[in-house]
Design a protein around this motif. Structure first.
Motif, PDB file in Angstrom:
ATOM      1  N   ILE A  77       0.654  -1.358   0.148  1.00  0.00           N
ATOM      2  CA  ILE A  77      -0.071   0.054   0.096  1.00  0.00           C
ATOM      3  C   ILE A  77       0.725   1.241  -0.106  1.00  0.00           C
ATOM      4  O   ILE A  77       1.750   1.249   0.777  1.00  0.00           O
ATOM      5  CB  ILE A  77      -0.816  -0.022   1.088  1.00  0.00           C
ATOM      6  N   ASP A  78       0.566   1.936  -0.765  1.00  0.00           N
ATOM      7  CA  ASP A  78       1.678   3.464  -0.986  1.00  0.00           C
ATOM      8  C   ASP A  78       0.777   4.531  -0.639  1.00  0.00           C
ATOM      9  O   ASP A  78      -0.297   4.911  -1.531  1.00  0.00           O
ATOM     10  CB  ASP A  78       1.866   3.369  -2.393  1.00  0.00           C
ATOM     11  N   LEU A  79       0.825   5.272   0.410  1.00  0.00           N
ATOM     12  CA  LEU A  79       0.215   6.514   0.896  1.00  0.00           C
ATOM     13  C   LEU A  79       0.741   7.464  -0.055  1.00  0.00           C
ATOM     14  O   LEU A  79      -0.082   8.649   0.032  1.00  0.00           O
ATOM     15  CB  LEU A  79       0.337   6.631   2.265  1.00  0.00           C
ATOM     16  N   HIS A  80       1.704   7.701  -0.487  1.00  0.00           N
ATOM     17  CA  HIS A  80       2.274   8.878  -1.280  1.00  0.00           C
ATOM     18  C   HIS A  80       3.024   8.773  -2.247  1.00  0.00           C
ATOM     19  O   HIS A  80       4.036   7.995  -2.625  1.00  0.00           O
ATOM     20  CB  HIS A  80       3.509   9.403  -0.108  1.00  0.00           C
ATOM     21  N   CYS A  81       2.193   8.929  -3.619  1.00  0.00           N
ATOM     22  CA  CYS A  81       2.887   8.519  -4.902  1.00  0.00           C
ATOM     23  C   CYS A  81       2.286   9.422  -5.908  1.00  0.00           C
ATOM     24  O   CYS A  81       1.281  10.224  -5.816  1.00  0.00           O
ATOM     25  CB  CYS A  81       2.454   7.104  -5.361  1.00  0.00           C
ATOM     26  N   HIS A  82       3.425  10.124  -6.857  1.00  0.00           N
ATOM     27  CA  HIS A  82       2.808  10.997  -7.800  1.00  0.00           C
ATOM     28  C   HIS A  82       2.687  10.607  -9.046  1.00  0.00           C
ATOM     29  O   HIS A  82       2.332  11.364  -9.858  1.00  0.00           O
ATOM     30  CB  HIS A  82       3.955  12.448  -7.682  1.00  0.00           C
ATOM     31  N   GLY A  83       3.278   9.492  -9.536  1.00  0.00           N
ATOM     32  CA  GLY A  83       3.140   8.918 -11.080  1.00  0.00           C
ATOM     33  C   GLY A  83       4.159   7.989 -11.112  1.00  0.00           C
ATOM     34  O   GLY A  83       4.727   7.554 -10.473  1.00  0.00           O
ATOM     35  N   ALA A  84       4.350   7.709 -12.481  1.00  0.00           N
ATOM     36  CA  ALA A  84       5.231   6.781 -12.983  1.00  0.00           C
ATOM     37  C   ALA A  84       5.014   6.612 -14.408  1.00  0.00           C
ATOM     38  O   ALA A  84       4.040   7.153 -15.137  1.00  0.00           O
ATOM     39  CB  ALA A  84       4.825   5.550 -12.519  1.00  0.00           C
ATOM     40  N   GLY A  85       5.842   5.857 -15.236  1.00  0.00           N
ATOM     41  CA  GLY A  85       5.843   5.569 -16.518  1.00  0.00           C
ATOM     42  C   GLY A  85       5.631   6.906 -17.574  1.00  0.00           C
ATOM     43  O   GLY A  85       5.186   6.744 -18.572  1.00  0.00           O
ATOM     44  N   ALA A 228      -4.155  15.287  13.721  1.00  0.00           N
ATOM     45  CA  ALA A 228      -3.132  14.927  13.028  1.00  0.00           C
ATOM     46  C   ALA A 228      -2.655  13.374  13.284  1.00  0.00           C
ATOM     47  O   ALA A 228      -2.355  13.371  14.620  1.00  0.00           O
ATOM     48  CB  ALA A 228      -2.157  15.814  12.657  1.00  0.00           C
ATOM     49  N   THR A 229      -2.411  12.652  12.354  1.00  0.00           N
ATOM     50  CA  THR A 229      -1.870  11.281  12.833  1.00  0.00           C
ATOM     51  C   THR A 229      -0.658  10.635  11.942  1.00  0.00           C
ATOM     52  O   THR A 229      -0.344   9.536  11.992  1.00  0.00           O
ATOM     53  CB  THR A 229      -3.176  10.118  12.820  1.00  0.00           C
ATOM     54  N   LEU A 230      -0.030  11.863  11.212  1.00  0.00           N
ATOM     55  CA  LEU A 230       0.957  11.071  10.090  1.00  0.00           C
ATOM     56  C   LEU A 230       2.064  12.444  10.020  1.00  0.00           C
ATOM     57  O   LEU A 230       1.552  13.518  10.274  1.00  0.00           O
ATOM     58  CB  LEU A 230       0.400  10.994   8.801  1.00  0.00           C
ATOM     59  N   LEU A 231       3.183  11.861   9.791  1.00  0.00           N
ATOM     60  CA  LEU A 231       4.104  12.747   9.325  1.00  0.00           C
ATOM     61  C   LEU A 231       4.768  12.632   8.034  1.00  0.00           C
ATOM     62  O   LEU A 231       5.288  11.308   7.477  1.00  0.00           O
ATOM     63  CB  LEU A 231       5.549  12.702  10.454  1.00  0.00           C
ATOM     64  N   THR A 232       4.569  13.542   7.147  1.00  0.00           N
ATOM     65  CA  THR A 232       4.654  13.568   5.623  1.00  0.00           C
ATOM     66  C   THR A 232       6.221  13.428   5.276  1.00  0.00           C
ATOM     67  O   THR A 232       7.026  14.031   5.959  1.00  0.00           O
ATOM     68  CB  THR A 232       4.391  14.569   4.727  1.00  0.00           C
ATOM     69  N   HIS A 233       6.852  12.143   4.877  1.00  0.00           N
ATOM     70  CA  HIS A 233       8.164  11.888   4.666  1.00  0.00           C
ATOM     71  C   HIS A 233       9.036  12.373   5.678  1.00  0.00           C
ATOM     72  O   HIS A 233       9.939  13.577   5.437  1.00  0.00           O
ATOM     73  CB  HIS A 233       8.513  12.397   3.147  1.00  0.00           C
ATOM     74  N   ALA A 234       9.089  11.721   6.654  1.00  0.00           N
ATOM     75  CA  ALA A 234       9.790  12.132   7.953  1.00  0.00           C
ATOM     76  C   ALA A 234      11.362  12.413   7.633  1.00  0.00           C
ATOM     77  O   ALA A 234      12.034  11.790   6.797  1.00  0.00           O
ATOM     78  CB  ALA A 234       9.727  11.078   9.029  1.00  0.00           C
ATOM     79  N   ALA A 259       1.888   7.997  12.695  1.00  0.00           N
ATOM     80  CA  ALA A 259       2.785   7.131  11.852  1.00  0.00           C
ATOM     81  C   ALA A 259       3.745   7.988  11.057  1.00  0.00           C
ATOM     82  O   ALA A 259       3.386   9.047  11.101  1.00  0.00           O
ATOM     83  CB  ALA A 259       1.806   6.271  11.017  1.00  0.00           C
ATOM     84  N   LEU A 260       4.765   7.684  10.630  1.00  0.00           N
ATOM     85  CA  LEU A 260       5.693   8.303  10.287  1.00  0.00           C
ATOM     86  C   LEU A 260       5.978   7.903   8.620  1.00  0.00           C
ATOM     87  O   LEU A 260       6.286   6.666   8.709  1.00  0.00           O
ATOM     88  CB  LEU A 260       7.138   8.441  10.827  1.00  0.00           C
ATOM     89  N   GLU A 261       5.999   8.670   7.401  1.00  0.00           N
ATOM     90  CA  GLU A 261       6.504   8.090   6.224  1.00  0.00           C
ATOM     91  C   GLU A 261       7.703   8.366   6.081  1.00  0.00           C
ATOM     92  O   GLU A 261       8.412   9.116   6.752  1.00  0.00           O
ATOM     93  CB  GLU A 261       5.795   8.977   5.217  1.00  0.00           C
ATOM     94  N   ILE A 262       8.348   7.311   5.515  1.00  0.00           N
ATOM     95  CA  ILE A 262       9.725   6.960   5.097  1.00  0.00           C
ATOM     96  C   ILE A 262      10.008   7.066   3.425  1.00  0.00           C
ATOM     97  O   ILE A 262       9.387   5.897   3.220  1.00  0.00           O
ATOM     98  CB  ILE A 262      10.570   6.108   5.936  1.00  0.00           C
ATOM     99  N   ILE A 263      10.691   7.752   3.064  1.00  0.00           N
ATOM    100  CA  ILE A 263      11.259   7.180   1.550  1.00  0.00           C
ATOM    101  C   ILE A 263      12.505   6.532   1.577  1.00  0.00           C
ATOM    102  O   ILE A 263      13.456   7.136   1.731  1.00  0.00           O
ATOM    103  CB  ILE A 263      11.178   8.717   0.609  1.00  0.00           C
ATOM    104  N   ALA A 358      -2.245   0.594   6.029  1.00  0.00           N
ATOM    105  CA  ALA A 358      -3.643   0.375   6.273  1.00  0.00           C
ATOM    106  C   ALA A 358      -4.216   0.789   7.194  1.00  0.00           C
ATOM    107  O   ALA A 358      -5.259   1.426   7.076  1.00  0.00           O
ATOM    108  CB  ALA A 358      -3.951  -1.147   6.074  1.00  0.00           C
ATOM    109  N   GLY A 359      -3.603   0.746   8.258  1.00  0.00           N
ATOM    110  CA  GLY A 359      -4.083   1.436   9.497  1.00  0.00           C
ATOM    111  C   GLY A 359      -4.085   2.930   9.529  1.00  0.00           C
ATOM    112  O   GLY A 359      -5.111   3.583  10.080  1.00  0.00           O
ATOM    113  N   VAL A 360      -3.295   3.453   9.002  1.00  0.00           N
ATOM    114  CA  VAL A 360      -3.104   5.179   8.829  1.00  0.00           C
ATOM    115  C   VAL A 360      -4.678   5.289   8.087  1.00  0.00           C
ATOM    116  O   VAL A 360      -5.224   6.601   8.602  1.00  0.00           O
ATOM    117  CB  VAL A 360      -2.210   5.519   7.967  1.00  0.00           C
TER     118      VAL A 360
END
Length: 397
Positions: A77-85, A228-234, A259-263, A358-360
């Protein structure tokens, strides 16, 4: 999960229908356990049963896959994606499915589509288009507004000309355009009206993330207190951890509901720092790609919203600058990096790609092999390279 010749779901009655799919004789790995000689049975797009041993033979199926010497995981599951291809979710509305096909081939079975800062009219159009796709395709989870409510001093690749304060009317207009499909919004809590906007979004069922911000430790904690319950790309687009100024990352570590996003591409966050985050917030790290149009399309020049991006050796930068502009990461690469670079257990790595995101989103039907969960499966070899992908029980690769 249990070991041995066992079944992890209630006994199947003779009246139950045949299965659509069985994958057997593989190592099942979820965020909580590993089962050797495991199997999963799928019926009507849902997990019917799972277990270990030979009990799968009592479930006649239309497709039977021998997973010997392979690993089976829940879909990513990807919470943060801008595109591809070569396509961006912001501007290439007619090619969103083509962009998602790149990520699905790499094991991402459910995606939140992220939008960069843009004029409100353009954002409303994009939100409306994503809403149509979300209602038509359950594999699209909805939209993520990474902009426009960001700090000008921490805007990264976002166009500062398109940044706005989160007024009640601006928030209401975006919510209306999304028609119930806005899943996440990133907000800098120091902006005028931001704390009230957090409450407004949360009341509408939107996950609010703190990000692209100059907020300190205390203000970030206040944002979490407001919902708030998330940190964008910590660690990215925010202050780091200082011994006298702990900052937003430490606030997220302390907030048990956050939760914390990590790239995890080896560019955005050093592996030793990423490992620190996993150790400080176990079970609360969500690995994301932040992938842009160049993902799966090679080096070259691309657009991220209105910005021109140059990609060299897979590294995306705003043209003519040293500012990172998203990534070319896929979730299977993030998985391999978590296991090899961070020395995480497979369970901890898988959790960050499945049950934690999924929990986020409050989607307890995703990210596991529990009976009744969505039949999102990724079959990999022992080196964690993707071989086959199913979403809602339908083969994607």
């Amino acid at each position: 999960m249990t070991q041995g010749d066992s079944q992890l779901s209630p006994d199947r009655s003779a009246a139950e229908p045949n299965c659509d799919l069985i994958v057997h004789s593989c190592r099942l790995v979820t965020g909580s356990a590993t089962v050797e000689d495991g199997w999963v049975a799928v019926c009507d797009g849902r997990i019917l049963a799972s277990g270990s041993g030979t009990a799968w033979r009592s479930y006649p199926a239309r497709e039977v896959v021998d997973g010997s010497a392979r690993v089976l995981l829940p879909g990513f599951i990807d919470l943060h994606c801008h595109g591809a291809g070569g396509h961006s979710f912001d501007t290439d509305h007619g090619f969103i499915e083509a962009a998602l096909a790149v990520h699905r081939a790499h094991g991402t079975t459910r995606s939140v589509l992220s939008l960069v800062a843009a004029p409100l009219d353009e954002l409303r159009v994009s939100l409306g288009r994503i809403a149509e796709l979300t209602y038509a395709d359950p594999l699209i989870l909805g939209s993520h507004l990474e902009g426009p409510f960001l700090s000008p001093s921490r805007c990264g690749a976002h166009n500062p000309a398109h940044l706005l304060d989160p007024t009640p009317s601006a928030v209401a207009g975006l919510l209306e355009a999304a028609r119930g499909t806005l899943r996440q919004v990133t907000i800098a809590p120091e902006l005028p009206g931001a704390l009230s906007a957090i409450e407004q979004f949360v009341a509408a069922g939107v996950t609010v993330a703190v990000g692209h911000t100059d907020a300190d430790f205390e203000l970030t904690r206040e944002a979490f207190a407001r919902g708030a319950t998330l940190l964008t790309h910590a660690f990215n687009a925010m202050a780091g951890i200082h011994h006298r100024a702990p900052g937003p990352v430490m606030a997220a570590f302390r907030e048990r509901s956050a939760a914390l996003e990590i790239i995890l591409d080896g560019v955005h966050v050093d592996p030793s720092v990423a490992r620190l985050a996993f150790d400080a917030a176990p079970g609360r790290i969500a690995l994301v790609t932040d992938a842009m149009a160049a993902t799966g399309a090679g080096d070259g020049r691309y657009r991220l919203g209105a910005a021109e991006v140059t990609v060299k050796a897979g590294r995306a930068m705003l043209a003519g600058t040293d500012t990172i502009a998203g990534s070319t990461l896929t979730q299977d690469s993030a998985l391999r990096n978590a296991i090899t670079l961070l020395d995480l257990s497979p369970e901890a790595a898988v959790q960050a790609l499945t049950s934690t995101p999924a929990g986020v989103l409050g989607r307890r039907d995703l990210g596991s092999f529990d009976s009744g969960s969505a039949a999102d499966l990724v079959l990999l070899n022992e080196e964690y390279n993707v071989l086959s992908v199913w979403a809602d029980g339908v083969r994607q690769r």
